[in-house]
Design a protein around this motif. Structure first.
Motif, mmCIF file in Angstrom:
data_model
loop_
_atom_site.group_PDB
_atom_site.id
_atom_site.type_symbol
_atom_site.label_atom_id
_atom_site.label_comp_id
_atom_site.label_asym_id
_atom_site.label_seq_id
_atom_site.Cartn_x
_atom_site.Cartn_y
_atom_site.Cartn_z
ATOM 1 N N MET A 1 0.848 -1.202 0.000
ATOM 2 C CA MET A 1 0.000 0.000 0.000
ATOM 3 C C MET A 1 0.877 1.244 0.000
ATOM 4 N N GLU A 2 0.515 2.228 -0.818
ATOM 5 C CA GLU A 2 1.292 3.450 -0.876
ATOM 6 C C GLU A 2 1.064 4.286 0.371
ATOM 7 N N ASP A 3 2.130 4.956 0.803
ATOM 8 C CA ASP A 3 1.995 5.868 1.916
ATOM 9 C C ASP A 3 1.247 7.112 1.478
ATOM 10 N N VAL A 4 0.529 7.677 2.398
ATOM 11 C CA VAL A 4 -0.076 8.981 2.168
ATOM 12 C C VAL A 4 0.327 9.866 3.320
ATOM 13 N N LEU A 5 0.388 11.167 3.076
ATOM 14 C CA LEU A 5 0.843 12.086 4.100
ATOM 15 C C LEU A 5 -0.214 12.294 5.163
ATOM 16 N N PRO A 6 0.189 12.453 6.417
ATOM 17 C CA PRO A 6 -0.782 12.754 7.468
ATOM 18 C C PRO A 6 -1.344 14.140 7.280
ATOM 19 N N ALA A 7 -2.521 14.375 7.854
ATOM 20 C CA ALA A 7 -3.172 15.673 7.711
ATOM 21 C C ALA A 7 -2.279 16.796 8.208
ATOM 22 N N SER A 8 -1.427 16.525 9.205
ATOM 23 C CA SER A 8 -0.582 17.570 9.767
ATOM 24 C C SER A 8 0.479 18.070 8.788
ATOM 25 N N TYR A 9 0.705 17.312 7.684
ATOM 26 C CA TYR A 9 1.718 17.754 6.723
ATOM 27 C C TYR A 9 1.264 18.983 5.954
ATOM 28 N N PHE A 10 -0.043 19.115 5.775
ATOM 29 C CA PHE A 10 -0.571 20.208 4.981
ATOM 30 C C PHE A 10 -0.700 21.463 5.825
ATOM 31 N N ALA A 11 -0.639 22.606 5.168
ATOM 32 C CA ALA A 11 -0.792 23.867 5.877
ATOM 33 C C ALA A 11 -2.195 23.970 6.436
ATOM 34 N N PRO A 12 -2.389 24.664 7.562
ATOM 35 C CA PRO A 12 -3.731 24.818 8.129
ATOM 36 C C PRO A 12 -4.686 25.427 7.110
ATOM 37 N N ALA A 13 -5.927 24.987 7.155
ATOM 38 C CA ALA A 13 -6.924 25.480 6.215
ATOM 39 C C ALA A 13 -7.218 26.940 6.467
ATOM 40 N N SER A 14 -7.462 27.687 5.409
ATOM 41 C CA SER A 14 -7.831 29.089 5.540
ATOM 42 C C SER A 14 -9.231 29.192 6.100
ATOM 43 N N PRO A 15 -9.530 30.210 6.865
ATOM 44 C CA PRO A 15 -10.889 30.344 7.368
ATOM 45 C C PRO A 15 -11.835 30.533 6.213
ATOM 46 N N LEU A 16 -11.326 31.817 5.997
ATOM 47 C CA LEU A 16 -12.234 31.998 4.909
ATOM 48 C C LEU A 16 -12.439 30.552 4.149
ATOM 49 N N THR A 342 15.947 15.029 5.025
ATOM 50 C CA THR A 342 17.025 14.200 5.554
ATOM 51 C C THR A 342 16.578 13.184 6.601
ATOM 52 N N GLY A 343 15.342 13.263 7.046
ATOM 53 C CA GLY A 343 14.859 12.318 8.035
ATOM 54 C C GLY A 343 14.835 10.898 7.502
ATOM 55 N N LYS A 344 14.857 9.925 8.425
ATOM 56 C CA LYS A 344 14.850 8.523 8.026
ATOM 57 C C LYS A 344 13.482 7.876 8.186
ATOM 58 N N ASP A 345 12.501 8.648 8.666
ATOM 59 C CA ASP A 345 11.158 8.097 8.823
ATOM 60 C C ASP A 345 10.483 7.983 7.466
ATOM 61 N N ARG A 346 9.364 7.279 7.433
ATOM 62 C CA ARG A 346 8.701 7.011 6.145
ATOM 63 C C ARG A 346 8.141 8.272 5.519
ATOM 64 N N TRP A 347 7.803 9.288 6.336
ATOM 65 C CA TRP A 347 7.250 10.515 5.769
ATOM 66 C C TRP A 347 8.336 11.309 5.047
ATOM 67 N N ALA A 348 9.550 11.306 5.577
ATOM 68 C CA ALA A 348 10.652 11.962 4.880
ATOM 69 C C ALA A 348 10.929 11.259 3.557
ATOM 70 N N ARG A 349 10.909 9.924 3.579
ATOM 71 C CA ARG A 349 11.121 9.176 2.333
ATOM 72 C C ARG A 349 10.017 9.479 1.325
ATOM 73 N N PHE A 350 8.781 9.547 1.831
ATOM 74 C CA PHE A 350 7.653 9.819 0.946
ATOM 75 C C PHE A 350 7.740 11.223 0.359
ATOM 76 N N ARG A 351 8.104 12.196 1.172
ATOM 77 C CA ARG A 351 8.227 13.563 0.670
ATOM 78 C C ARG A 351 9.319 13.654 -0.391
ATOM 79 N N ASN A 352 10.409 12.909 -0.180
ATOM 80 C CA ASN A 352 11.464 12.904 -1.189
ATOM 81 C C ASN A 352 11.010 12.257 -2.491
ATOM 82 N N GLU A 353 10.196 11.199 -2.405
ATOM 83 C CA GLU A 353 9.638 10.576 -3.603
ATOM 84 C C GLU A 353 8.804 11.589 -4.390
ATOM 85 N N LEU A 354 7.971 12.326 -3.672
ATOM 86 C CA LEU A 354 7.141 13.327 -4.333
ATOM 87 C C LEU A 354 7.986 14.461 -4.901
ATOM 88 N N ALA A 355 9.042 14.836 -4.173
ATOM 89 C CA ALA A 355 9.916 15.895 -4.657
ATOM 90 C C ALA A 355 10.637 15.479 -5.935
#
Length: 417
Positions: A1-16, A342-355
């Motif tokens: 299964m492919e990793d997906v980023l946690p909600a905390s990775y995204f910038a906070p939603a705008s109010p508006l 540079t992190g070794k966790d799966r989210w750092a690896r995933f972000r690098n894949e996307l980059a």
């Protein structure tokens, strides 16, 4: 299964099955009004046929490609005056003669022949880029795109339909059609799409949405637009027109780049990072980012041709101010253009894949923008040097840079609300 980023990775939603294309002409050559009349503000129309007739009667001249037949019965494209077409479909194969009339060569790339605004390529190379870009974004933004499942769920006695504006390679439309086989999916673009197979519930139409969409009023449950601002003259007016295209309870989803390059503040990366604009070029000192300078120049070229490169910053506000929408959602998504985590966790690896995927897309986009930039300035030497430096920049990975995808969605109010 492919990793997906946690909600905390995204910038906070705008109010508006067989490739097919529909080609037609229609509508107002000036496009939808930015400020429609009071009766049209909510876009809540029950008599869609009457609305389409009214729209075509109001303005009878248009200069979109019209599908006609030559004396020998062969279908051909021409630009001529024509009233709005009916929603009835006609399907034609894209012959070599039609292709010659649908495309033109600009500085070594094939572009559409029917819009002076949109000048990005419409060739096989661009199709491959858009396909890869879609798969990258599909991994990056799952789960934040609004109540799609709810809007498109099967309901007895109700046929569901989706409209994909500026469908490009049609990969988004095809994927959605496969995911929701009970839904009819229609893609619209300036250039005919004949290079792939479509599922039976998906088709592509050739059209210029700058001219309005009276033939689509009240026919769709979901309207999607991704990265089309460079070809849109009046984005605020387009939102009003989308409201008229939607059925009550239907969903609008818009995803746009803002044509700017960013860097993280204090070189801090991660879910809680803050971002600032990459420094622009000045005569006194070299630009910090060749990519930033390239995007600045590209934005000037788009504005010169009438496109709205600033739309991303205002889409959320325009939808909220429209008055006919509710259940608003907004999300900033920051995407690194180089793999520098540079992190070794799966989210750092995933972000690098996307980059890595974003870097590949960026390098291809540098070439895709060539016709637009060369049509904007005669300084080809500067453009060539800028592109070389931008490519070197993304390959060397010395500058930690980001682009921002701004996603906005909402649903159309029911008439009794």
């Amino acid at each position: 299964m492919e990793d997906v980023l946690p909600a905390s990775y995204f910038a906070p939603a705008s109010p508006l099955p067989t490739p097919r294309t529909v080609i037609h002409s229609h509508g107002d050559p000036h496009g939808p009004s930015v400020f429609p009349g009071t009766g049209d503000l909510l876009g809540l129309h029950t008599d869609t046929d009457a609305d389409a007739d009214d729209a075509s009667d109001a303005v009878s001249i248009a200069t979109t490609p019209a599908l006609t037949q030559d004396e020998d019965g062969t279908a051909s494209l021409e630009s001529r005056s024509i009233r709005s077409s009916s929603p009835t479909r006609s399907v034609y194969s894209l012959t070599s003669s039609l292709r010659e009339q649908a495309f033109r060569e600009v500085h070594g790339r094939s572009v559409n022949a029917h819009s002076d605004v949109y000048l990005l390529p419409a060739d096989d190379e661009e199709t491959r880029r858009l396909d890869a870009q879609h798969h990258m974004l599909d991994r990056l933004v799952p789960g934040i795109l609004g109540p799609v499942d709810e809007v498109l769920r099967e309901e007895e006695g109700k046929a569901k339909a989706v409209l994909d504006l500026g469908t490009g390679s049609a990969v988004w439309a095809i994927q959605l059609a496969l995911q929701y086989p009970h839904v009819e999916v229609v893609g619209v673009d300036l250039a005919p799409m004949q290079t792939r197979d479509f599922p039976p519930n998906c088709r592509v139409e050739v059209d210029d949405i700058n001219l309005g969409m009276p033939h689509f009023h009240g026919q769709f449950d979901f309207v999607h637009a991704r990265l089309i601002s460079s070809g849109i003259k009046d984005y605020c007016g387009l939102i009003h027109e989308i409201a008229r295209v939607l059925r009550p309870g239907g969903m609008i989803l818009i995803e746009e780049w803002d044509f700017r390059m960013y860097r993280s503040v204090d070189s801090h990366d991660g879910p809680n990072a803050s971002y600032e604009l990459a420094p622009p070029s000045t005569e006194e000192k070299p630009y910090w980012s060749a990519l930033s300078e390239w995007l600045r120049l590209l934005g000037l070229a788009v504005r010169q041709r009438g496109g709205d490169v600033d739309a991303a910053a205002f889409v959320n506000l325009w939808i909220r101010q429209h008055g006919g929408f509710e259940d608003f959602g907004y999300q900033d998504v920051w995407i690194a253009t180089q793999p520098h985590f540079t992190g070794k966790d799966r989210w750092a690896r995933f972000r690098n894949e996307l980059a890595v995927a974003m870097r590949t897309d960026t390098r291809a986009f540098l070439q895709a923008g060539m016709p637009l930039l060369r049509s904007h300035t005669d300084d080809s030497e500067y453009i060539d040097r800028l592109i070389r430096e931008a490519e070197q920049e993304v390959v060397e990975c010395k500058k930690h840079q980001y682009v921002r995808l701004q996603c906005t969605w909402a649903t159309l109010k029911h008439p009794d609300r």
